[in-house]
Design a protein around this motif. Structure first.
Motif, PDB file in Angstrom:
ATOM      1  N   ALA A   1      30.365  29.136  39.616  1.00 58.16           N
ATOM      2  CA  ALA A   1      29.994  30.252  38.746  1.00 58.16           C
ATOM      3  C   ALA A   1      30.279  31.597  39.412  1.00 58.16           C
ATOM      4  N   LEU A   2      29.945  31.703  40.697  1.00 57.85           N
ATOM      5  CA  LEU A   2      30.169  32.973  41.388  1.00 57.85           C
ATOM      6  C   LEU A   2      31.660  33.255  41.567  1.00 57.85           C
ATOM      7  N   MET A   3      32.455  32.226  41.873  1.00 59.98           N
ATOM      8  CA  MET A   3      33.899  32.445  41.999  1.00 59.98           C
ATOM      9  C   MET A   3      34.492  32.910  40.674  1.00 59.98           C
ATOM     10  N   ASP A   4      34.007  32.349  39.575  1.00 56.92           N
ATOM     11  CA  ASP A   4      34.484  32.812  38.264  1.00 56.92           C
ATOM     12  C   ASP A   4      34.136  34.278  38.050  1.00 56.92           C
ATOM     13  N   ASP A   5      32.904  34.647  38.424  1.00 58.28           N
ATOM     14  CA  ASP A   5      32.505  36.041  38.254  1.00 58.28           C
ATOM     15  C   ASP A   5      33.325  36.973  39.144  1.00 58.28           C
ATOM     16  N   MET A   6      33.577  36.541  40.387  1.00 59.74           N
ATOM     17  CA  MET A   6      34.388  37.359  41.294  1.00 59.74           C
ATOM     18  C   MET A   6      35.788  37.569  40.735  1.00 59.74           C
ATOM     19  N   CYS A   7      36.384  36.492  40.255  1.00 57.44           N
ATOM     20  CA  CYS A   7      37.743  36.616  39.697  1.00 57.44           C
ATOM     21  C   CYS A   7      37.757  37.518  38.469  1.00 57.44           C
ATOM     22  N   ASP A   8      36.691  37.464  37.674  1.00 59.90           N
ATOM     23  CA  ASP A   8      36.632  38.308  36.478  1.00 59.90           C
ATOM     24  C   ASP A   8      36.677  39.790  36.843  1.00 59.90           C
TER      25      ASP A   8
ATOM     26  N   GLY B   1      43.291  44.211  36.337  1.00 63.04           N
ATOM     27  CA  GLY B   1      44.710  43.930  36.156  1.00 63.04           C
ATOM     28  C   GLY B   1      45.315  43.022  37.207  1.00 63.04           C
ATOM     29  N   TRP B   2      44.490  42.455  38.087  1.00 58.15           N
ATOM     30  CA  TRP B   2      45.001  41.553  39.102  1.00 58.15           C
ATOM     31  C   TRP B   2      45.259  40.174  38.509  1.00 58.15           C
ATOM     32  N   GLU B   3      45.969  39.350  39.267  1.00 59.46           N
ATOM     33  CA  GLU B   3      46.223  37.968  38.886  1.00 59.46           C
ATOM     34  C   GLU B   3      45.473  37.030  39.826  1.00 59.46           C
ATOM     35  N   VAL B   4      45.154  35.831  39.329  1.00 61.07           N
ATOM     36  CA  VAL B   4      44.510  34.802  40.143  1.00 61.07           C
ATOM     37  C   VAL B   4      45.590  33.833  40.613  1.00 61.07           C
ATOM     38  N   ALA B   5      45.687  33.645  41.930  1.00 60.87           N
ATOM     39  CA  ALA B   5      46.700  32.758  42.517  1.00 60.87           C
ATOM     40  C   ALA B   5      46.014  31.560  43.164  1.00 60.87           C
ATOM     41  N   GLU B   6      46.648  30.413  43.064  1.00 55.02           N
ATOM     42  CA  GLU B   6      46.119  29.186  43.658  1.00 55.02           C
ATOM     43  C   GLU B   6      47.213  28.493  44.453  1.00 55.02           C
ATOM     44  N   GLY B   7      46.794  27.645  45.393  1.00 55.39           N
ATOM     45  CA  GLY B   7      47.747  26.914  46.223  1.00 55.39           C
ATOM     46  C   GLY B   7      47.164  25.596  46.674  1.00 55.39           C
TER      47      GLY B   7
END
Length: 369
Positions: free
Chosen positions: A128-135, A141-147
């Protein structure tokens, strides 16, 4: 030779006697009328209208009669069998309707009765907190990147300017995949995602990378071998330390409300200059410092909470990704998500986050949100 004697009297057959046939019909009708279920009616049909029923056996006796008597006997037994079959059919319809009504009464569900709902799950506080941080960053205007979590040594260390003899590469800090000489490891930070983003995406670049990381740490109240980080990376023209400070201030206020941040000089191989970021304690706001009468459990009466590391991207990292460091600059930062959840909820033991107790997740979900 004389012909057949068509005018002779019929031979008496007891089963075909009108009174006997009438008795068969009466018995059949009585059995049908007394049937209370479709199963009883089925048994009555077998006994009084089946192949071995008295009427069926009597019908077979017609062939023993002279031709002149067969018509009358056939009509009599046919009419009798027809009455029985009609009665069975009518009774079957009645019983089917009765049984349907009974089933509707027995299986009726009272929708007004209170019911106990099946227990629902809960989003894990860290998720939940990671979702809020990404929001927060997506809103800017940033993008979320994963690896990948299984990473190559080059992405995790070499491209980030970590020297070959750096202690972080040792077995006591890093979880290497056998055989170690193949250079595969469980990523120790989400920074490799930033390297992949620099190689795969066009500039300017504004990305945030949340994810799971792995360290050879002890499993205790304050350390986990598997935990979560969120890192941010910006590469653009004219980026300075002021941009980094403004971004972190905005991020801190979005997460913790009206709090201040401070930076302390530090060293990281992948940033230069580098700094540690501290949050003003969002519980006591520094009032507990030097005040033994009002201690603060969250910041241990120090007034500040260590949050993460940051700095200007080292030019060597940019050059390793094929970027002209004379034209572009950038900043990067990272912080632990697990400890942030602990800070916000005063959770005393990190191990509670991995025990899988739904009650724990529900108790913290409001605070993590």
């Amino acid at each position: 030779m004389s012909g057949p004697h068509d005018n002779v009297d019929p031979q008496p057959v007891a089963a075909l006697d009108p009174e006997v046939v009438a008795g068969y019909v009466d018995a059949a009708l009585a059995a049908v009328a007394s049937s209370r279920t479709t199963a009883e009616l089925k048994q009555a049909r077998l006994e009084h209208a089946g192949d071995r029923s008295p009427l069926a056996l009597a019908n077979r006796e017609i062939g023993a009669l002279p031709p002149a008597a067969r018509k009358e006997a056939g009509a009599r037994t046919g009419k009798a069998r027809g009455r029985v079959n009609q009665a069975i059919s009518a009774r079957a319809t009645e019983l089917a309707a009765q049984e349907l009504q009974q089933a509707l009464r027995d299986e009726r569900v009272d929708m007004t009765l209170p019911v106990r709902l099946a227990p629902q799950g809960a989003l894990h506080p860290i998720t939940a907190l990671m979702d809020d941080m990404c929001d927060v960053f997506v809103a800017m205007g940033w993008e979320v990147a994963e690896g990948p979590e299984l990473e190559a040594e080059w992405y995790n260390f070499d491209a980030l300017n970590v020297a070959p003899d750096h202690p972080a590469r040792a077995l006591q800090d890093t979880l290497w995949i056998d055989p170690p000489e193949h250079g595969k490891l469980l990523r120790t930070q989400t920074s490799p995602v930033q390297i992949r983003a620099l190689l795969e995406r066009d500039l300017p670049l504004y990305v945030v990378s949340p994810g799971k990381v792995f360290r050879a740490d002890e499993y205790d109240a304050t350390h986990l071998p598997v935990f979560h980080q969120l890192e941010g990376l910006v590469v653009d023209k004219g980026i300075s330390m002021a941009d980094l400070r403004g971004t972190l201030d905005h991020f801190a206020r979005a997460m913790f409300g009206d709090v201040r941040t401070r930076m302390r000089p530090h060293h990281f191989p992948f940033t230069e200059p580098s700094a540690e970021v501290d949050l003003e304690c969002f519980v006591c706001h520094g009032s507990s410092v030097g005040n033994p009468d009002a201690p603060c459990r969250t910041c241990r009466s120090e007034g500040w909470i260590e949050w993460g590391g940051c700095g200007i991207v080292n030019p060597r990292v940019l050059r390793a990704c094929g970027i002209d460091a004379a034209v572009y600059s950038g900043f990067a930062f990272g912080m632990g998500v697990d400890r942030t959840v602990m800070f916000r909820n005063n959770a005393p033991d990190l191990r509670d986050f991995v025990e899988g107790d739904i009650r724990f997740s529900r108790s913290l979900l409001g605070g993590a949100r």
